[in-house]
Design a protein around this motif. Structure first.
Motif, PDB file in Angstrom:
ATOM      1  N   ILE A 130      46.646  33.338  42.408  1.00 57.62           N
ATOM      2  CA  ILE A 130      46.130  34.711  42.465  1.00 57.62           C
ATOM      3  C   ILE A 130      44.878  34.676  43.332  1.00 57.62           C
ATOM      4  O   ILE A 130      43.947  33.918  43.055  1.00 57.62           O
ATOM      5  CB  ILE A 130      45.818  35.232  41.039  1.00 57.62           C
TER       6      ILE A 130
ATOM      7  N   LYS B 118      51.308  36.593  36.791  1.00 62.10           N
ATOM      8  CA  LYS B 118      52.034  35.936  37.893  1.00 62.10           C
ATOM      9  C   LYS B 118      52.337  34.509  37.484  1.00 62.10           C
ATOM     10  O   LYS B 118      51.608  33.593  37.856  1.00 62.10           O
ATOM     11  CB  LYS B 118      51.166  35.943  39.157  1.00 62.10           C
TER      12      LYS B 118
ATOM     13  N   TYR C 108      48.169  41.767  34.368  1.00 60.84           N
ATOM     14  CA  TYR C 108      48.744  41.340  35.638  1.00 60.84           C
ATOM     15  C   TYR C 108      49.127  39.874  35.481  1.00 60.84           C
ATOM     16  O   TYR C 108      48.268  38.999  35.414  1.00 60.84           O
ATOM     17  CB  TYR C 108      47.729  41.529  36.775  1.00 60.84           C
TER      18      TYR C 108
ATOM     19  N   GLU D 190      41.635  39.179  46.646  1.00 66.01           N
ATOM     20  CA  GLU D 190      42.039  40.489  47.172  1.00 66.01           C
ATOM     21  C   GLU D 190      43.056  41.180  46.270  1.00 66.01           C
ATOM     22  O   GLU D 190      42.981  42.384  46.039  1.00 66.01           O
ATOM     23  CB  GLU D 190      42.600  40.349  48.597  1.00 66.01           C
ATOM     24  N   GLU D 191      44.018  40.423  45.766  1.00 65.51           N
ATOM     25  CA  GLU D 191      45.017  41.080  44.928  1.00 65.51           C
ATOM     26  C   GLU D 191      44.441  41.415  43.550  1.00 65.51           C
ATOM     27  O   GLU D 191      44.811  42.420  42.946  1.00 65.51           O
ATOM     28  CB  GLU D 191      46.306  40.261  44.819  1.00 65.51           C
TER      29      GLU D 191
ATOM     30  N   GLU E 197      43.506  49.771  40.985  1.00 64.46           N
ATOM     31  CA  GLU E 197      44.617  50.541  40.397  1.00 64.46           C
ATOM     32  C   GLU E 197      44.282  51.035  38.999  1.00 64.46           C
ATOM     33  O   GLU E 197      44.610  52.146  38.619  1.00 64.46           O
ATOM     34  CB  GLU E 197      45.852  49.634  40.288  1.00 64.46           C
TER      35      GLU E 197
ATOM     36  N   GLU F 191      42.685  44.601  44.084  1.00 61.95           N
ATOM     37  CA  GLU F 191      43.674  45.685  44.138  1.00 61.95           C
ATOM     38  C   GLU F 191      44.069  46.154  42.741  1.00 61.95           C
ATOM     39  O   GLU F 191      44.149  47.341  42.454  1.00 61.95           O
ATOM     40  CB  GLU F 191      44.913  45.158  44.856  1.00 61.95           C
ATOM     41  N   LYS F 192      44.308  45.191  41.859  1.00 58.04           N
ATOM     42  CA  LYS F 192      44.697  45.524  40.475  1.00 58.04           C
ATOM     43  C   LYS F 192      43.556  46.257  39.773  1.00 58.04           C
ATOM     44  O   LYS F 192      43.784  47.210  39.026  1.00 58.04           O
ATOM     45  CB  LYS F 192      45.051  44.247  39.700  1.00 58.04           C
TER      46      LYS F 192
END
Ligand SMILES: Cc1ncc(C[n+]2csc(CCOP(=O)(O)OP(=O)(O)O)c2C)c(N)n1
Ligand code: SF4
Lengths: 349, 240
Positions: free
Chosen positions: A336, A331, A329, A339-340, A347, A343-344
């Motif tokens: 970052i 960015k 991931y 929470e995100e 996933e 999420e990753k």
């Protein structure tokens, strides 16, 4: 020991002074300017501290080297385009085993870019010269570590005589919070030039980095590489969180790793088998510990605020040592949040 | 001319080409170091260019730096150890092209160091390309037939003389008159030792290898240079 409330950039200056730094040369650039200005204010009061604002970062790096040659614990700070200009002097320091300390507040790039989140100066900082990157790079994640690893950087640089970096960002520099200043023991700086004891014996030094014969340079370089490898086990540092039984191991560093740490804790509350491996030294990398950590993992994921610079280091370190599926991931130059990251993790698991 | 006692004997004869002007400038600097009695306190900081060949020229603490960077290194050394006598040695490319910014700002800040710049009108170490000091229509490796040259070359000492509070010591000497050159070098170093700030000496020099001249031709070339570059101590208004 002294517990205080402070902002990141102040913490860095405090740590440098506690580590015995006595000279700073620099050129203003956001987000490292407060370090320069903070040092200037200290030097204005304490006349034993030398401060020089130079004409550019090239001169800042070289004047810092001059100070170190003269026996000062001299250091500098920069960011982005300034980090690029400083590579000229940093390559010289690397070649001459000059123990320079540089604080890098990474900027989003290329070019002028942004000034808060970025992990895009990893390659530049670790390998920016025309050499082999015989450098020590610390990646602190929070305020306390900013103090601890700035302090340590001076110790490592003067002990092992490789250019040493604190790889940070604007976010960390602006973070406000509680820090413990616990001044420890430091190593003394000795002059490489004008060492009076030596000169009184009639001995003079002629220091160079320019060689006419390939084998002459090879001899110097091989010795440096050997010293670097010998030093590495003594200097590597890392943090592991829940790696023991983890199916997924996330690799992250610096302030991004702080967010991932929070995400991993949340995921564990949801009974997800995830762990975090966070190298604190990005160079040298704690390769053996990384290999050990992923032994039982089925999946690994790299999260960073760059497009795969850290991931390249991770994959290189783990090459041939794991069959785990690989996720990432990226960015570049964006923050970052936990929470995100969570999420990753969800996933992937 | 006696051999300076600060010479590192085992590295002589030095690595310069026969007839090179660097050897004369360095001999004068060596004598200046002896006569001022500063062998133990001096730091010699050299640029990349043919000056690098002097990295082990003296029994004087010496550091070889990067191209154009010897001035900021010298500044850092002096700031770090104000008791040392710091002498930076550079070519005209190192001083006036890649390192000009640092030269001017060191003068502006009145950094207490001495810079000696050898002007041979070209980049000798890389095979004789044009420098900011290349004279009009001079043929060099990068100005074939004398094309691409400047109408008027850079006047380093005159430029530096415009900087700062005026209390700088600035002079231009020539290897055609070594004793006067030595006098300027000694005055420059004394200026530093008295804590008066920045001092700068340009030395017009000879590069037979890149000029492709014999002994006679070299001194004729030097004569032409001396018509373009005025010799003497240089005041703030640019007069000698
Ligand atoms: C950053 C950098 N750019 C270019 C060079 C290549 N280079 C080496 S010496 C030199 C010019 C030397 O000319 P000058 O400073 O006039 O000294 P001289 O050799 O004439 O004494 C150049 C361009 C270099 N070493 N480093
Ligand atoms: S190339 Fe020119 S400046 Fe360089 S050593 Fe030879 S004569 Fe001297």
């Amino acid at each position: 020991m002294n517990k205080v409330l402070a902002i990141g950039n102040e913490v860095v200056v405090e740590a440098a002074i506690d580590a015995g730094a006595s000279m700073f040369c620099g050129y203003p650039i956001t987000p490292s300017t407060e370090i320069l200005a903070g040092w200037a204010k200290r030097a204005d009061v304490d006349k034993d501290l030398v401060f020089l604002q130079t004409e550019d970062e090239i001169a800042a790096g070289f004047a810092t080297i001059g100070g170190i040659l003269a026996g000062k614990k001299a250091w500098t700070a920069s960011a982005g385009p300034g980090n690029i200009l400083m590579q000229d002097s940093l390559a010289m320091a690397e070649a001459m085993r000059i123990p320079i300390v540089t604080y890098i507040a990474q900027r989003g790039g290329p070019s002028t870019g942004t000034v808060i989140f970025s992990q895009q100066e990893l390659f530049l900082t670790a390998h920016g010269g025309n050499g082999e990157g015989m450098r020590i790079v610390y990646s602190p994640g929070n305020l306390q570590e900013l103090y601890d690893y700035t302090f340590k950087a001076f110790d490592a640089a003067w002990r092992y005589r490789f250019p040493t970096f604190i790889l940070s960002d604007g976010y960390l520099g602006k973070t406000f919070g509680e820090v413990i200043y616990h001044k420890g023991k430091t190593i003394d700086a000795k002059p490489m030039l004008q060492d009076k004891e030596r000169i009184e014996k009639g001995e003079y030094v002629n220091i160079r980095n320019c060689y006419s014969l390939e084998d002459e340079l090879a001899e110097v370089l091989n010795k440096d590489i050997e010293d670097f490898h010998k030093m590495s086990p003594k200097i590597v540092e890392y943090e592991e969180l829940y790696c023991g039984d983890a199916e997924l191991i996330v690799f992250a560093h610096g302030s991004v790793a702080e967010a991932v740490k929070a995400a991993v804790s949340m995921a564990r509350e949801q009974k997800m088998k995830v762990g975090l491996f966070r190298p604190i030294t990005l160079r040298p990398l704690p390769k053996e510990a990384m290999i050990k950590a992923v032994r039982k993992a089925k999946k690994i994921m790299v999260i960073e605020a760059a497009h795969g610079q850290f991931a390249k280091l991770v994959r290189d370190a783990l090459f041939g040592a794991t069959q785990a599926e690989y996720y990432s991931y990226f960015k570049p130059a964006e923050g970052i949040v936990p929470e995100e990251a969570l999420e990753k993790i969800q996933e992937v698991l | 001319m006696s051999v300076p006692s600060c010479y590192k004997k085992e590295t002589k004869p030095a690595k310069f080409c026969p007839g090179c002007g660097h050897s004369i400038v360095l001999k004068m600097l060596g004598q200046a170091i002896d006569e001022l009695g500063i062998q133990k306190d001096a730091v010699f900081s050299i640029d990349i260019g043919c000056s690098l060949l002097a990295w082990d020229f003296y029994d004087v603490d010496t550091v070889q730096t990067h191209h154009g960077r010897t001035t900021p290194v010298a500044v850092g050394i002096k700031r770090g150890n104000p008791k040392s006598v710091v002498i930076a040695y550079t070519g005209d490319g190192g001083a006036y092209a890649i390192g000009l910014q640092s030269l001017l700002h060191s003068a502006l800040r009145q950094e207490n160091v001495t810079v000696i710049t050898v002007n041979n009108t070209l980049y000798a170490m890389t095979g004789g390309q044009a420098a900011p000091t290349t004279m009009p229509h001079e043929v060099t490796d990068s100005t074939p037939n004398g094309d691409f040259t400047l109408e008027s070359p850079l006047m380093g000492p005159e430029l530096v003389s415009q900087i700062g509070n005026g209390d700088l010591y600035i002079a231009r000497g020539s290897v055609s008159n070594p004793m006067t050159l030595k006098k300027y070098i000694k005055k420059a170093i004394t200026h530093q030792m008295e804590g008066k700030g920045f001092s700068f000496v340009e030395a017009l020099s000879i590069c037979p290898t890149n000029w492709k001249t014999d002994a006679k031709g070299s001194f004729e070339f030097l004569k032409t240079m001396e018509e373009v570059y005025k010799l003497g101590e240089i005041n703030r208004d640019g007069t000698s």
